[in-house]
Design an enzyme around this catalytic site. Structure first.
Site, mmCIF file in Angstrom:
data_model
loop_
_atom_site.group_PDB
_atom_site.id
_atom_site.type_symbol
_atom_site.label_atom_id
_atom_site.label_comp_id
_atom_site.label_asym_id
_atom_site.label_seq_id
_atom_site.Cartn_x
_atom_site.Cartn_y
_atom_site.Cartn_z
ATOM 1 N N ASP A 38 0.846 -1.195 0.000
ATOM 2 C CA ASP A 38 0.000 0.000 0.000
ATOM 3 C C ASP A 38 0.880 1.243 0.000
ATOM 4 O OD1 ASP A 38 -2.298 1.831 0.710
ATOM 5 O OD2 ASP A 38 -3.255 -0.131 0.838
ATOM 6 N N SER A 91 -6.591 4.089 -2.279
ATOM 7 C CA SER A 91 -6.783 2.651 -2.053
ATOM 8 C C SER A 91 -8.073 2.138 -2.664
ATOM 9 C CB SER A 91 -6.848 2.355 -0.555
ATOM 10 O OG SER A 91 -5.604 2.528 0.028
ATOM 11 N N ASP A 181 -4.919 14.226 2.687
ATOM 12 C CA ASP A 181 -4.964 14.225 1.222
ATOM 13 C C ASP A 181 -4.550 15.594 0.694
ATOM 14 O OD1 ASP A 181 -5.959 11.672 1.355
ATOM 15 O OD2 ASP A 181 -8.040 12.344 1.413
ATOM 16 N N ARG A 297 -16.600 8.416 -0.929
ATOM 17 C CA ARG A 297 -15.886 7.149 -0.714
ATOM 18 C C ARG A 297 -16.469 6.414 0.480
ATOM 19 N NH1 ARG A 297 -9.374 6.042 -0.426
ATOM 20 N NH2 ARG A 297 -9.469 4.461 1.197
ATOM 21 N N LYS A 372 -6.359 -2.012 6.707
ATOM 22 C CA LYS A 372 -6.361 -2.284 5.269
ATOM 23 C C LYS A 372 -7.110 -3.569 4.934
ATOM 24 C CE LYS A 372 -3.758 1.220 4.080
ATOM 25 N NZ LYS A 372 -4.235 2.308 3.220
ATOM 26 N N ASP A 441 1.965 3.409 3.096
ATOM 27 C CA ASP A 441 0.840 4.328 3.077
ATOM 28 C C ASP A 441 0.535 4.916 4.452
ATOM 29 O OD1 ASP A 441 -1.467 5.495 1.657
ATOM 30 O OD2 ASP A 441 -2.530 4.398 3.216
ATOM 31 N N HIS A 445 1.414 8.713 5.488
ATOM 32 C CA HIS A 445 0.410 9.746 5.763
ATOM 33 C C HIS A 445 0.731 10.581 7.002
ATOM 34 C CE1 HIS A 445 -2.646 9.102 2.789
ATOM 35 N NE2 HIS A 445 -2.860 7.843 3.109
ATOM 36 N N ASP A 482 -0.964 -0.135 -4.807
ATOM 37 C CA ASP A 482 -2.240 0.458 -5.216
ATOM 38 C C ASP A 482 -2.120 1.926 -5.619
ATOM 39 O OD1 ASP A 482 -1.690 1.180 -2.575
ATOM 40 O OD2 ASP A 482 -3.784 1.100 -1.944
ATOM 41 N N HIS A 483 -1.065 2.594 -5.185
ATOM 42 C CA HIS A 483 -0.822 4.008 -5.512
ATOM 43 C C HIS A 483 0.446 4.399 -4.792
ATOM 44 C CE1 HIS A 483 -2.023 4.900 -1.417
ATOM 45 N NE2 HIS A 483 -3.054 4.093 -1.614
ATOM 46 N N HIS A 513 -1.142 10.906 -0.921
ATOM 47 C CA HIS A 513 -0.744 9.989 -1.987
ATOM 48 C C HIS A 513 -0.108 10.811 -3.111
ATOM 49 C CE1 HIS A 513 -4.327 7.226 -0.698
ATOM 50 N NE2 HIS A 513 -3.365 7.277 0.205
HETATM 51 O O1 LIG Z 1 -6.449 7.011 4.686
HETATM 52 C C1 LIG Z 1 -7.276 7.147 3.763
HETATM 53 O O2 LIG Z 1 -8.490 7.139 3.921
HETATM 54 C C2 LIG Z 1 -6.769 7.358 2.354
HETATM 55 C C3 LIG Z 1 -6.313 8.772 2.189
HETATM 56 O O3 LIG Z 1 -7.367 9.649 2.348
HETATM 57 O O4 LIG Z 1 -5.720 6.467 2.103
HETATM 58 P P1 LIG Z 1 -5.984 5.087 1.335
HETATM 59 O O5 LIG Z 1 -6.628 5.448 0.029
HETATM 60 O O6 LIG Z 1 -4.593 4.538 1.128
HETATM 61 O O7 LIG Z 1 -6.818 4.232 2.162
HETATM 62 MN MN LIG Z 2 -3.748 2.546 -0.373
HETATM 63 MN MN LIG Z 3 -3.497 6.194 1.990
#
Ligand SMILES: O=C(O)[C@@H](CO)OP(=O)(O)O
Ligand SMILES: [Mn+2]
Ligand SMILES: [Mn+2]
Length: 570
Positions: A38, A91, A181, A297, A372, A441, A445, A482-483, A513
């Protein structure tokens, strides 16, 4: 296949044939380890690239020694169904593409179009909240930034105006601050912009205010049931008007809380409530109000949606549940039908690889740590809860650390996940063992470069452990991401790539990201001789991975999947 119904010749689309043809050249029966790193992208190898700085002998060796089986993939923008190539990957869109083998237009774009065409105002969801417009309050709860991962501030603005134009009189916004973000410290910019929009509305006679707030990692936006206390803090502030901090405006809240703790990053702000001159909260959610969670999301809104909607709920004491008209920007879980009402239909991600695999007798074991876990299960399967088959799939979750920022324990659960994966592989029961390693990831962050380096080293060790296990069973591995995230910890000049330094010469931390490509590597004793990456797919992305691993299981991919990345030389 054709057949006749009432004299009409019907052609059953090939897409509905679950049985896949054997691959003409690749044998079936090899065990496959699929490893998702990740937030692990490819970027200039400098001192701000935590993955480069980290000692990663395993990943380095894979890159050096197998040029035909190492390549980069696009993991952002249009390649994963986002509105533009300016949009970084994330993600949800990444794992959707990995698991579904096709690119679906994602929530961000679907909401944009619904707002642009006005369709959002014609649906059942909008009509539902409209019932509160004349006499009650409409509340908006969500992430306030233009990160575009969970929500976008311009969509909130359009929706606020859309509601006012259609009769809403009283609006309250419950803001979740980002800094993850988007740049840490930028929350004030989004709050000021929103406050001036609300002021404009007030000039037009609308009673519109920010009513509560807090950082996204402390309030409301937990995921996969890692820490319900986060959702409770949000619920208490938004619904009950209760929080440890009370201020007369959101701007004041940010200022005062920062004075109390100058190091506080937007994402960790404690909950606060806005009060009037006699100390009463200005916008608790009460009977007959409407509530919109404006994130598109799903993962970090499902828990809040449960708290707002479920009659039977035992995760924390909600007190007396107000009778509200609740809608999500999207439906966050189509299987649980959660929430029941929503403004925009989510992407219909069907015929995912997991479903094909069980129809072709491929048994899957999936594992990650809590933060995750849903990525390699729920999101991988097209935002679908549960398994396709209980006997042919097993999903194991390793509990994540709770109550700390991940730079405090950057190794996270990488080794424990690797060990579980090895046991699963060695058991011989599973054909595909799929894991997600969160460190690049989750530690990325936090913006803590040194901790991210440690996290990436743990990932490399975990990969080594798993590849050794693949070797023992004569299997195949596929590693990808994934990114991007951990490979870039600094804000850069977009033209030159040079880090942007502040006045004191300190680099500006990047917590988000990235738009960088990610590596994909295949190998293992079980990989048939002659298998290599094709050279005719330079623009390939994450959606090409599913066809690739279906091939590695010895099957041809479904006809409508993005092309496989591999070819077999004779
Ligand atoms: O932590 C999250 O919610 C996102 C970033 O906003 O990260 P990820 O897409 O890797 O889950
Ligand atoms: Mn991710
Ligand atoms: Mn993330």
């Amino acid at each position: 296949m054709n057949f006749e119904v009432q004299g009409i010749r019907v052609n059953i689309s090939r897409a509905h044939r679950w049985k896949l043809r054997p691959h003409p050249k690749i044998r079936q029966g090899k065990k496959l380890m699929v490893i998702i790193l990740d937030g692990w992208g490819e970027q200039i190898p400098d001192e701000y690239n935590a993955i480069h700085v980290a000692k990663t002998p395993m990943m380095d060796e894979l890159k050096k020694t197998a040029p035909d089986r190492w390549r980069l993939l696009r993991a952002h923008g249009l390649s994963v169904g986002l509105p533009s190539d300016e949009d970084m990957g994330n993600s949800e869109v990444g794992h959707n593409a990995l698991g579904a083998g096709r690119i679906f237009e994602q929530g961000a774009g679907l909401v944009d179009s619904a707002l642009k065409t006005g369709k959002i105002y014609e649906g059942e969801g909008f009509k539902y909240i409209q019932q509160a417009f004349a006499k009650n309050t409409v509340h908006f709860v969500g992430l306030l930034s233009d990160g575009g991962v969970h929500s976008r501030a311009n969509q909130l603005s359009a929706l606020l105006k859309g509601c006012v134009n259609r009769g809403a009189k009283r609006l309250r916004v419950h803001v979740l601050l980002d800094g993850r973000d988007v740049a840490p410290g930028s929350a004030i910019k989004y709050v000021e912009a929103l406050e001036s929009e609300l002021e404009e509305l007030r000039k037009g006679g609308i009673d519109a205010w920010i009513a509560s707030g807090g950082g996204r990692m402390a309030v409301t936006m937990d995921r996969y049931e890692n820490d319900w206390s986060i959702v409770k803090r949000g619920y208490d502030a938004q619904v009950k008007g209760e929080a440890p901090h009370k201020f007369s405006s959101c701007g004041e809240a940010l200022k005062k809380l920062l004075e109390m703790d100058p190091k506080l990053n937007d994402q960790y702000f404690p909950p606060f409530v806005i009060i009037d001159s006699i100390g009463q909260p200005i916008g608790p959610i009460v009977d007959d109000d409407a509530v919109v969670t404006f994130n598109f999301r799903a993962d970090r809104m499902v828990m809040a949606a449960k708290a707002f909607e479920l009659e039977i709920f035992d995760k924390f004491d909600r007190g007396k549940l107000p009778k509200i008209k609740y809608v999500g920007m999207l439906q966050y879980d189509s299987d649980l039908k959660l929430p029941k009402k929503y403004l925009v239909s989510p992407p219909q991600i069907d015929k995912t690889s997991g479903e094909y695999l069980i129809h072709n007798n491929i048994k899957t074991f999936a594992c990650s740590e809590t933060v995750k876990f849903g990525h390699v299960t729920f999101v991988w399967n097209g935002n679908r809860s549960g398994q396709f088959s209980h006997s042919m799939e097993k999903y194991v979750q390793i509990p994540s650390d709770v109550g700390i920022a991940f730079n405090m324990k950057p190794e996270m659960k990488a080794i424990a996940i690797a060990e579980k994966a090895c046991d699963a592989l060695a058991s011989g029961k599973w054909d595909q063992v799929r894991v997600n390693l969160a460190n690049g990831d989750m530690v990325g962050h936090t913006g803590d470069l040194n901790a991210t380096v440690i996290g990436c080293e743990a990932v490399d060790q975990a990969v080594k452990i798993m590849l050794d296990a693949v070797e023992v069973v004569g299997g195949i591995f596929l590693i990808t991401a994934d990114h991007g995230n951990g490979e870039d910890m600094v804000k850069r000049n977009l033209k030159t790539g040079a880090p942007i330094l502040d006045k004191g010469g300190k680099f500006q931390v990047l917590t988000s990201h990235t738009c960088n490509p990610v590596p994909i590597i295949i190998g293992g004793k079980g990989l048939q001789k002659g298998v290599r990456f094709r050279r005719d797919l330079p623009g390939a992305g994450l959606a090409n991975v599913a066809a690739t691993f279906i091939n590695l299981h010895g099957f041809e991919a479904p006809w409508d999947y993005e092309p496989s990345l591999i070819e077999v030389l004779d």
